[in-house]
Scaffold this motif. Structure first.
Motif, mmCIF file in Angstrom:
data_model
loop_
_atom_site.group_PDB
_atom_site.id
_atom_site.type_symbol
_atom_site.label_atom_id
_atom_site.label_comp_id
_atom_site.label_asym_id
_atom_site.label_seq_id
_atom_site.Cartn_x
_atom_site.Cartn_y
_atom_site.Cartn_z
ATOM 1 N N ILE A 38 -6.345 -8.303 -9.682
ATOM 2 C CA ILE A 38 -5.726 -7.680 -8.508
ATOM 3 C C ILE A 38 -4.200 -7.784 -8.605
ATOM 4 N N ALA A 39 -3.717 -8.904 -9.137
ATOM 5 C CA ALA A 39 -2.268 -9.049 -9.335
ATOM 6 C C ALA A 39 -1.758 -7.973 -10.291
ATOM 7 N N LYS A 40 -2.502 -7.773 -11.382
ATOM 8 C CA LYS A 40 -2.123 -6.755 -12.364
ATOM 9 C C LYS A 40 -2.104 -5.369 -11.724
ATOM 10 N N ALA A 41 -3.152 -5.094 -10.930
ATOM 11 C CA ALA A 41 -3.236 -3.794 -10.250
ATOM 12 C C ALA A 41 -2.039 -3.609 -9.330
ATOM 13 N N TYR A 42 -1.656 -4.694 -8.627
ATOM 14 C CA TYR A 42 -0.508 -4.602 -7.727
ATOM 15 C C TYR A 42 0.750 -4.213 -8.501
ATOM 16 N N TYR A 43 0.998 -4.878 -9.639
ATOM 17 C CA TYR A 43 2.219 -4.583 -10.394
ATOM 18 C C TYR A 43 2.227 -3.148 -10.914
ATOM 19 N N ILE A 44 1.069 -2.664 -11.378
ATOM 20 C CA ILE A 44 1.012 -1.291 -11.889
ATOM 21 C C ILE A 44 1.288 -0.296 -10.764
ATOM 22 N N VAL A 45 0.607 -0.482 -9.629
ATOM 23 C CA VAL A 45 0.756 0.475 -8.527
ATOM 24 C C VAL A 45 2.161 0.376 -7.912
ATOM 25 N N ALA A 46 2.638 -0.832 -7.695
ATOM 26 C CA ALA A 46 3.919 -1.011 -7.011
ATOM 27 C C ALA A 46 5.090 -0.542 -7.872
ATOM 28 N N TYR A 47 5.099 -0.910 -9.168
ATOM 29 C CA TYR A 47 6.276 -0.628 -9.982
ATOM 30 C C TYR A 47 6.118 0.610 -10.856
ATOM 31 N N TYR A 48 5.001 0.710 -11.597
ATOM 32 C CA TYR A 48 4.869 1.851 -12.500
ATOM 33 C C TYR A 48 4.545 3.129 -11.731
ATOM 34 N N MET A 49 3.738 3.005 -10.676
ATOM 35 C CA MET A 49 3.428 4.192 -9.884
ATOM 36 C C MET A 49 4.409 4.326 -8.728
ATOM 37 N N HIS A 50 5.350 3.377 -8.659
ATOM 38 C CA HIS A 50 6.489 3.488 -7.778
ATOM 39 C C HIS A 50 6.128 3.417 -6.294
ATOM 40 N N LEU A 51 4.939 2.989 -5.962
ATOM 41 C CA LEU A 51 4.517 3.037 -4.557
ATOM 42 C C LEU A 51 5.350 2.102 -3.682
ATOM 43 N N LYS A 52 5.858 1.021 -4.298
ATOM 44 C CA LYS A 52 6.651 0.055 -3.531
ATOM 45 C C LYS A 52 7.881 0.706 -2.913
ATOM 46 N N HIS A 53 8.412 1.720 -3.592
ATOM 47 C CA HIS A 53 9.657 2.318 -3.116
ATOM 48 C C HIS A 53 9.442 3.655 -2.411
ATOM 49 N N GLU A 54 8.191 3.967 -2.093
ATOM 50 C CA GLU A 54 7.936 5.183 -1.318
ATOM 51 C C GLU A 54 8.102 4.868 0.169
ATOM 52 N N VAL A 55 8.102 5.912 1.012
ATOM 53 C CA VAL A 55 8.247 5.639 2.454
ATOM 54 C C VAL A 55 6.953 5.035 2.999
ATOM 55 N N LYS A 56 7.086 4.357 4.127
ATOM 56 C CA LYS A 56 5.976 3.604 4.693
ATOM 57 C C LYS A 56 4.751 4.487 4.948
ATOM 58 N N ALA A 57 4.998 5.703 5.468
ATOM 59 C CA ALA A 57 3.885 6.601 5.792
ATOM 60 C C ALA A 57 3.055 6.896 4.553
ATOM 61 N N LEU A 58 3.714 7.117 3.424
ATOM 62 C CA LEU A 58 2.984 7.419 2.189
ATOM 63 C C LEU A 58 2.195 6.203 1.726
ATOM 64 N N LYS A 59 2.845 5.028 1.757
ATOM 65 C CA LYS A 59 2.154 3.784 1.351
ATOM 66 C C LYS A 59 0.857 3.616 2.123
ATOM 67 N N ASN A 60 0.973 3.737 3.463
ATOM 68 C CA ASN A 60 -0.209 3.534 4.297
ATOM 69 C C ASN A 60 -1.277 4.582 4.038
ATOM 70 N N THR A 61 -0.845 5.829 3.849
ATOM 71 C CA THR A 61 -1.810 6.908 3.640
ATOM 72 C C THR A 61 -2.595 6.697 2.348
ATOM 73 N N ILE A 62 -1.981 6.050 1.383
ATOM 74 C CA ILE A 62 -2.670 5.811 0.113
ATOM 75 C C ILE A 62 -3.535 4.554 0.207
ATOM 76 N N ILE A 63 -2.925 3.486 0.701
ATOM 77 C CA ILE A 63 -3.591 2.182 0.578
ATOM 78 C C ILE A 63 -4.694 1.984 1.622
ATOM 79 N N VAL A 64 -4.415 2.337 2.889
ATOM 80 C CA VAL A 64 -5.390 2.041 3.948
ATOM 81 C C VAL A 64 -6.755 2.704 3.705
ATOM 82 N N PRO A 65 -6.824 4.030 3.459
ATOM 83 C CA PRO A 65 -8.162 4.613 3.241
ATOM 84 C C PRO A 65 -8.872 3.998 2.040
ATOM 85 N N PHE A 66 -8.120 3.761 0.965
ATOM 86 C CA PHE A 66 -8.787 3.204 -0.206
ATOM 87 C C PHE A 66 -9.358 1.819 0.080
ATOM 88 N N VAL A 67 -8.550 0.967 0.661
ATOM 89 C CA VAL A 67 -9.004 -0.404 0.914
ATOM 90 C C VAL A 67 -10.199 -0.402 1.872
#
Lengths: 286, 125
Positions: free
Chosen positions: B71-100
């Motif tokens: 899960i740590a590895k997945a976090y680093y890939i999604v946050a940094y390589y897929m750049h999700l960490k630096h997207e706006v909050k609305a986009l982050k939530n729209t991606i992460i909440v339904p999936f989780v």
């Protein structure tokens, strides 16, 4: 992130050029597609977890199945799949470097890094084909798939033998190991009982969708489905990357003024890497 | 289409961000740091997979370690390589909440229905 290209009205999607997501239509749709795809893999891996747990006593351990390494003899559990994982992570790095070069409008950089990503993807696909070949082909020794019947364990439990895989203790084929334990050791079958088991059973080598030399056939089914579905993703990723690579060389994105297409295929490529991280853990490690 | 930037018009969204040479340098440093993190975690996982039997840790602990590291590895890939960490909050939530939510829903069913799997053997076959 200093300057940005304002979207033109054709690619913007209403709302006076303002997106609550701060992303273009294409990028957002790629993300939505990835969520649905991620859920498909979550479904696969949960189902795998269920059966792995359910048949835990006769489930083969991946480290006993995938022991080969190219040009090397002997037993090398996990080594090759670790190398495959490294190759895929590496290709994720080259991909994100291609995206970074795109932000600087560095056409040469994008070409180099995207090209290396393509090579990484191709090596990974080749490795997967090699792994499949060895799994399907199996070992020369093979195993015996037991026929219909019952076997009473020392503690009195009666087990059905149909479809159970018994492994040879060694190359001399004088004794079979049953997947059930008597104390700490697996039950060994020799002599007359061994001949009876061999006559009723079937000698098998390797694995397909209905038989599996290494243990429960569902292990083979899940292996083919999960790594196959993932491999299909890698394959389509390589194809899409190749199309974008050709466009980069032709200068399509340079003319357009931005390399957002590289970013979009980059998202897909990282996702493929992400799925492999989970497959590696749940299929090979656990 | 040009926009006047008065207080009533929200910023047009950033599309195909460009950055300078120095910013690129910073980004590349982050990329390579993340590469070493991912490689490090994978090395730990493989090593643990090969030696856990010899160093006397229980399988349960090893398994949980694998899952946490993954899960740590997945976090680093999604946050940094897929750049999700630096997207706006609305986009982050729209991606992460339904999936989780859906992933937990699937796991919930696997775990609760798994309780009955012992009966499956007795009553179905």
């Amino acid at each position: 992130m200093s300057n940005s290209t304002v979207m033109d009205s054709k690619t913007a999607w209403g709302g006076n050029n303002v997106s609550p997501y701060g992303a273009s239509y294409g990028k957002l749709m790629m993300w939505f597609f990835l969520i649905s795809d991620a859920l498909t893999f979550t479904g696969f891996l949960s189902a795998y977890g269920f059966y792995r747990h359910y048949y835990s006593s006769i489930w083969p351990s991946a480290e006993n199945v995938f022991t080969h390494f190219p040009f090397m003899h002997g037993n090398h559990p996990l080594l090759y799949v670790a190398l495959m994982t490294f190759i895929l992570i590496m290709s994720s790095v080259t991909m994100v470097l291609a995206v970074e070069a795109g932000h600087r409008m560095d056409k040469k950089g994008v070409t180099l890094w995207l090209g290396l990503t393509l090579i990484g993807g191709a090596i990974f696909l080749g490795s997967q084909a090699w792994e499949w070949y060895h799994f399907i082909h199996g070992t020369e020794l093979g195993a015996i798939e037991l026929g219909k019947g019952y076997f009473t364990l020392p503690d009195g439990t009666v087990e059905s033998t149909k479809g159970i895989i018994a492994r040879w203790t060694d190359e001399s084929k004088q004794a079979l190991l049953l997947p059930w334990k008597d104390g700490a050791d697996y039950i060994t079958i020799t002599g007359a009982q061994l001949n009876e088991f061999i006559t009723n059973g079937k000698e098998i080598h390797g694995a397909n969708l209905t038989h599996n030399e290494y243990g429960h056939p569902l292990f083979g089914d899940f292996f083919f489905f999960i790594t196959g579905f993932h491999g299909t993703h890698v394959f389509s990723g390589v194809v899409i990357n190749f199309i974008v690579f050709v466009n980069v060389i032709m200068g399509t994105y340079q003319k357009r003024g931005h390399y957002e297409m590289v970013e979009k295929v980059g998202l897909y490529w990282h996702f493929v890497d992400l799925v492999w991280v989970f497959v590696f853990t749940f299929f090979y490690l656990i | 289409m040009e926009h006047s930037h008065d207080h009533h018009t929200p910023e047009p969204y950033k599309y195909a961000v460009h950055h300078s040479e120095e910013e690129g340098k910073k980004t590349r440093r982050v990329i390579w740091n993340m590469f070493w993190v991912l490689l490090g975690i994978t090395t730990v996982e493989v090593t643990l997979g090969l030696i856990w039997k010899n160093i006397g840790i229980s399988w349960g602990v090893v398994k949980m370690t694998f899952i946490i590291l993954t899960i740590a590895k997945a976090y680093y890939i999604v946050a940094y390589y897929m750049h999700l960490k630096h997207e706006v909050k609305a986009l982050k939530n729209t991606i992460i909440v339904p999936f989780v939510l859906f992933a937990l829903y699937l796991l919930y069913h696997i775990i609760t229905e798994g309780v009955y799997s012992g009966m499956m053997e007795k009553w179905l076959y």
